[in-house]
Design a protein around this motif. Structure first.
Motif, PDB file in Angstrom:
ATOM      1  N   ASN A 275       0.831  -1.198   0.000  1.00 47.25           N
ATOM      2  CA  ASN A 275       0.000   0.000   0.000  1.00 47.25           C
ATOM      3  C   ASN A 275       0.874   1.260   0.000  1.00 47.25           C
ATOM      4  OD1 ASN A 275      -2.142   1.684   0.147  1.00 47.25           O
ATOM      5  ND2 ASN A 275      -2.545   1.339   2.337  1.00 47.25           N
ATOM      6  N   PRO A 276       0.929   2.062  -1.067  1.00 44.37           N
ATOM      7  CA  PRO A 276       0.255   1.846  -2.350  1.00 44.37           C
ATOM      8  C   PRO A 276       0.933   0.725  -3.144  1.00 44.37           C
ATOM      9  CG  PRO A 276       1.683   3.763  -2.474  1.00 44.37           C
ATOM     10  CD  PRO A 276       1.737   3.302  -1.049  1.00 44.37           C
ATOM     11  N   PRO A 277       0.188   0.126  -4.113  1.00 47.61           N
ATOM     12  CA  PRO A 277       0.776  -0.988  -4.873  1.00 47.61           C
ATOM     13  C   PRO A 277       2.063  -0.586  -5.587  1.00 47.61           C
ATOM     14  CG  PRO A 277      -1.549  -0.758  -5.353  1.00 47.61           C
ATOM     15  CD  PRO A 277      -1.166   0.460  -4.582  1.00 47.61           C
ATOM     16  N   ILE A 278       2.975  -1.514  -5.647  1.00 51.20           N
ATOM     17  CA  ILE A 278       4.242  -1.257  -6.350  1.00 51.20           C
ATOM     18  C   ILE A 278       4.281  -2.106  -7.619  1.00 51.20           C
ATOM     19  CG2 ILE A 278       6.752  -1.485  -6.206  1.00 51.20           C
ATOM     20  CD1 ILE A 278       6.363  -1.113  -3.127  1.00 51.20           C
ATOM     21  N   LEU A 279       4.493  -1.459  -8.746  1.00 48.13           N
ATOM     22  CA  LEU A 279       4.644  -2.206 -10.002  1.00 48.13           C
ATOM     23  C   LEU A 279       6.140  -2.424 -10.216  1.00 48.13           C
ATOM     24  CD1 LEU A 279       2.222  -0.376 -12.475  1.00 48.13           C
ATOM     25  CD2 LEU A 279       1.706  -1.695 -10.442  1.00 48.13           C
ATOM     26  N   HIS A 280       6.512  -3.589 -10.714  1.00 48.74           N
ATOM     27  CA  HIS A 280       7.934  -3.840 -10.944  1.00 48.74           C
ATOM     28  C   HIS A 280       8.382  -3.207 -12.267  1.00 48.74           C
ATOM     29  CE1 HIS A 280      11.710  -5.810 -11.807  1.00 48.74           C
ATOM     30  NE2 HIS A 280      11.757  -6.254 -10.550  1.00 48.74           N
ATOM     31  N   LEU A 281       7.636  -3.488 -13.329  1.00 52.25           N
ATOM     32  CA  LEU A 281       7.843  -2.917 -14.670  1.00 52.25           C
ATOM     33  C   LEU A 281       9.078  -3.440 -15.412  1.00 52.25           C
ATOM     34  CD1 LEU A 281       6.913   0.843 -14.091  1.00 52.25           C
ATOM     35  CD2 LEU A 281       5.424  -1.082 -14.618  1.00 52.25           C
ATOM     36  N   ASP A 282       9.834  -4.333 -14.816  1.00 55.68           N
ATOM     37  CA  ASP A 282      10.992  -4.871 -15.539  1.00 55.68           C
ATOM     38  C   ASP A 282      11.219  -6.327 -15.144  1.00 55.68           C
ATOM     39  OD1 ASP A 282      13.098  -4.878 -17.298  1.00 55.68           O
ATOM     40  OD2 ASP A 282      14.509  -3.927 -15.926  1.00 55.68           O
ATOM     41  N   LEU A 283      10.129  -7.089 -15.134  1.00 54.25           N
ATOM     42  CA  LEU A 283      10.227  -8.490 -14.748  1.00 54.25           C
ATOM     43  C   LEU A 283      10.849  -9.286 -15.898  1.00 54.25           C
ATOM     44  CD1 LEU A 283       9.457 -10.201 -12.363  1.00 54.25           C
ATOM     45  CD2 LEU A 283       7.216 -10.544 -13.351  1.00 54.25           C
ATOM     46  N   GLY A 314       3.690   5.598 -19.389  1.00 54.38           N
ATOM     47  CA  GLY A 314       5.144   5.731 -19.546  1.00 54.38           C
ATOM     48  C   GLY A 314       5.770   4.369 -19.679  1.00 54.38           C
ATOM     49  N   GLN A 315       6.568   4.157 -20.725  1.00 51.57           N
ATOM     50  CA  GLN A 315       7.142   2.834 -20.935  1.00 51.57           C
ATOM     51  C   GLN A 315       8.306   2.567 -19.995  1.00 51.57           C
ATOM     52  OE1 GLN A 315       7.817   3.620 -25.045  1.00 51.57           O
ATOM     53  NE2 GLN A 315       6.733   1.747 -25.594  1.00 51.57           N
ATOM     54  N   ALA A 316       8.464   1.324 -19.657  1.00 47.96           N
ATOM     55  CA  ALA A 316       9.610   0.922 -18.844  1.00 47.96           C
ATOM     56  C   ALA A 316       9.881  -0.539 -19.103  1.00 47.96           C
ATOM     57  CB  ALA A 316       9.296   1.133 -17.375  1.00 47.96           C
ATOM     58  N   GLY A 317      11.100  -0.978 -18.812  1.00 51.86           N
ATOM     59  CA  GLY A 317      11.400  -2.400 -18.889  1.00 51.86           C
ATOM     60  C   GLY A 317      12.141  -2.804 -20.139  1.00 51.86           C
ATOM     61  N   SER A 318      12.185  -4.125 -20.362  1.00 55.28           N
ATOM     62  CA  SER A 318      12.887  -4.659 -21.518  1.00 55.28           C
ATOM     63  C   SER A 318      11.837  -4.970 -22.572  1.00 55.28           C
ATOM     64  CB  SER A 318      13.620  -5.934 -21.124  1.00 55.28           C
ATOM     65  OG  SER A 318      14.330  -5.665 -19.942  1.00 55.28           O
TER      66      SER A 318
END
Ligand SMILES: Nc1ncnc2c1ncn2[C@@H]1O[C@H](COP(=O)(O)OP(=O)(O)OP(=O)(O)O)[C@@H](O)[C@H]1O
Length: 633
Positions: A275-283, A314-318
């Motif tokens: 809380n608040p949720p956390i997004l990883h965005l690069d799994l 917004g883009q993130a990750g591979s």
């Protein structure tokens, strides 16, 4: 010269300048050292060398600052380069960049003019004023202080480099007596905005405590010594483990792949339910680390965003792991991590690169995945439940993807594990009903549940019965007390189907009573057992192919020969033959002469059991060969 080539030329030039500065600095270091040595060795340490050393020091500092400035320029250029790459189609030089880009992590802002920052640019933050990271507030500063590690406490083992990524290199080291992993940032001098970004990442890590999230132990936030200290994960990343050979003890088997995915889902569920949720965005595999017990932890929250509101952009990750909504720069939420998870699971099971090099540029990938719905090809042999699950994880519509909470609560991965390891229908249902979520159970727990499920009378088949002793020998390794799901699945492939319990026990009894039956033995074991025996001596054993048996014997010329016996619903037959026999015993009796078989090998655990039952006073010490099922010679 096109834009990409020009940027590349500028980057190379700056890199050369940095190298030249580094060489100059190394020479200065040598000069300082020799002057200091001279001062120490001469009677007058206050000699005029002091002035020279001071000058050299100030020149060194100026050089370091020039280096930092050039490195910042490279960051900006790389940002520009990625923007151009993302917007361009395929051409000769772009293909090479694509090879690098597809395995990198980057973040892209929502700006209509796509400004993207490459991972090796040391930051995930756009430098433009509209996108400045807000300064850390007082509570964040306090939190960081609690985790601050004095640079004097950090001992690097520079020879033991564990890897490198977007922000820097990771080394083994020791902090306060404990062996740890230390991520040293490549760039050490940042402007305020990037420093805030670093501190925010530290702050985020201090809040994450779960057995499947990499343990953050502290950080040094002093410019020049910027580093993050985490627990050491001795087996390294899943990315590197995916590349080991299939005969290595670290090979990722089907079972390991599913268990890695299960641990990942548990870690991700924790992040999403924070809380608040956390997004990883690069799994991706490089961000999953493994300890000596194969416990997997999700790492690298450098790109995590604390989700405020229902979705974010917004883009993130591979790129290879990116969800369609992210590739299209649309709003996304937790479900983009589920998409990456689906791709990751496919990779764990196939050991292939997602999309098998079908795309040669970012626009191609983006059009393929986001507009044409292209997904990795699922092999036919995958169990149905697994196929369905993969398709759900990478659904085009994020709402239709399962959440990590669904995945973990419904134990989907545990069910998939059972499907993959146990082909027998009755066996699958039994394990799922009694032991879902366990990879092994004690014999004392297993056997009563087995009897009650398959109407086996435990008074008749008590622990003293020969058949039960055989079953236990088949299922429980000599050095253990437990039945593993994997072994249960294998034994059913040789003794199944498991519809009637008594019928199954009869089959166990009749196969284990066959003279020369050794159960699980490798061809190396066989060579040892048959050494020095008469020609025609034979062994019956399980083939390495589940469901098949092997007859190994000494031919007339005393060579060890192996033939395969295939088990099918109609009975047993020689591999390549047409005649089915109701039992292996019958098959042996009828083909005895053709193969030149004469005497069964006498030895092994089953022989010992049978002989012991016939004659309790018999001394079997010389005949008994105890080979743990799991430990083949
Ligand atoms: N705690 C650790 N224990 C053991 N090895 C580690 C640890 N942390 C990182 N590594 C190794 O160092 C490599 C680099 O890690 P890092 O987090 O810097 O980058 P990455 O996640 O691989 O790449 P990127 O940041 O570009 O996404 C990892 O892939 C892993 O092999």
């Amino acid at each position: 010269m096109n834009k990409i080539q020009e940027i590349e030329k500028n980057i190379n030039q700056l890199n050369d300048e940095i190298k030249a500065l580094e060489i100059r600095q190394a020479l200065k270091d040598l000069e300082i050292k020799s002057l200091v040595d001279l001062s120490i060795s001469t009677a007058n340490p206050q000699s005029n060398n002091k002035k020279k050393i001071d000058t050299l020091f100030s020149e060194t500092i100026a050089d370091l600052m020039a280096q930092a400035e050039k490195a910042q320029k490279i960051v900006a250029l790389k940002k520009d380069l990625i923007s151009s790459l993302i917007d361009q189609g395929t051409n000769g030089s772009v293909v090479d960049y694509w090879e690098q880009l597809k395995n990198s992590s980057f973040a892209k802002t929502t700006s209509p003019d796509p400004s993207v920052i490459l991972n090796s640019g040391t930051t995930t933050q756009d430098n433009t004023p509209h996108n400045q990271t807000p300064p850390t507030d007082e509570s964040e500063e306090k939190e960081i202080e609690k985790w601050e590690i004095d640079k004097a406490d950090i001992i690097f083992n520079r020879e033991a480099k564990l890897g490198s990524g977007a922000f820097g290199s990771v080394f083994k080291g020791v902090v306060r007596g404990k062996e740890v992993a230390i991520k040293k940032l490549t760039q050490q001098f940042f402007d305020e905005s990037i420093m805030n970004e670093f501190k925010k990442e530290v702050c985020l890590m201090t809040k994450l405590r779960n057995p499947h999230l990499l343990l953050f132990m502290g950080a040094c936030t002093t410019p020049g010594d910027l580093c993050i200290v985490t627990e050491l994960m001795p087996k390294g990343s899943v990315h590197s483990l995916l590349r080991v050979k299939d005969d290595s003890p670290d090979f990722i088997t089907f079972q390991r792949a599913i268990l890695i995915a299960r641990d990942t889902a548990l870690g991700m569920n924790w992040l999403h339910l924070s809380n608040p949720p956390i997004l990883h965005l690069d799994l991706k595999p490089a961000n999953l680390l493994v300890d000596n017990n194969w416990v997997v932890k999700v790492a690298d929250f450098g790109l995590s965003k604390i989700k405020i509101g229902s979705s974010t952009t917004g883009q993130a990750g591979s790129p290879l792991y990116m969800a369609p909504e992210m590739l299209l720069n649309k709003e996304y939420d937790e479900k983009c991590d589920v998409f990456s998870f689906g791709i990751l699971l496919w990779e764990l099971l196939t050991k292939q690169e997602p999309y098998n090099k079908a795309f040669t540029s970012y626009p191609e990938l983006s059009t393929g995945v986001a507009h044409r719905g292209v997904r990795p090809t699922i092999p036919d042999y995958f169990p149905t439940r697994l196929k369905e699950f993969l398709n759900r994880c990478w659904e085009q519509n994020p709402v239709r993807r399962p959440s990590f909470s669904d995945i973990t609560k419904q134990k989907i991965l545990d069910l998939i594990l059972i499907d993959g390891l146990v082909t027998d229908h009755g066996g699958r249902q039994f394990w799922a009903h009694h032991f879902l979520g366990k990879e092994e159970v004690g014999w004392n727990q297993f056997y009563p549940a087995f009897c009650s499920s398959f109407a086996i009378d435990m008074r008749v088949h008590s622990g003293d019965s020969l058949t039960v002793k055989c079953l236990r020998l088949l299922l429980v390794p000599i050095d253990s007390e437990s039945v593993s799901l994997e072994q249960f699945g294998k034994i059913l492939s040789w003794f199944g189907p498991l519809n009637g319990g008594e019928e199954f026990m009869d089959r166990v009894n009749s196969i284990c009573s066959i003279k020369g039956f050794l159960g699980e033995a490798s061809s190396k074991n066989v060579a040892q057992y048959l050494a020095g025996k008469k020609s025609g001596t034979y062994i019956i054993r399980f083939s390495s192919e589940p469901g098949c048996y092997a007859i190994s014997y000494l031919s007339k010329t005393k060579e060890i020969t192996h033939t395969k016996v295939v088990k099918q619903p109609q009975g047993y037959k020689h591999f390549g033959g047409n005649t089915f026999y109701p039992s292996i015993d019958e098959l042996i009796k009828n083909t005895f002469k053709n193969l030149g078989l004469k005497d069964p090998f006498e030895g092994g655990q089953f022989h010992a059991l049978m002989q012991g039952a016939k004659n309790p006073n018999l001394n079997l010490a010389g005949a008994y060969i105890a080979v743990p099922l799991s430990k083949k010679i």
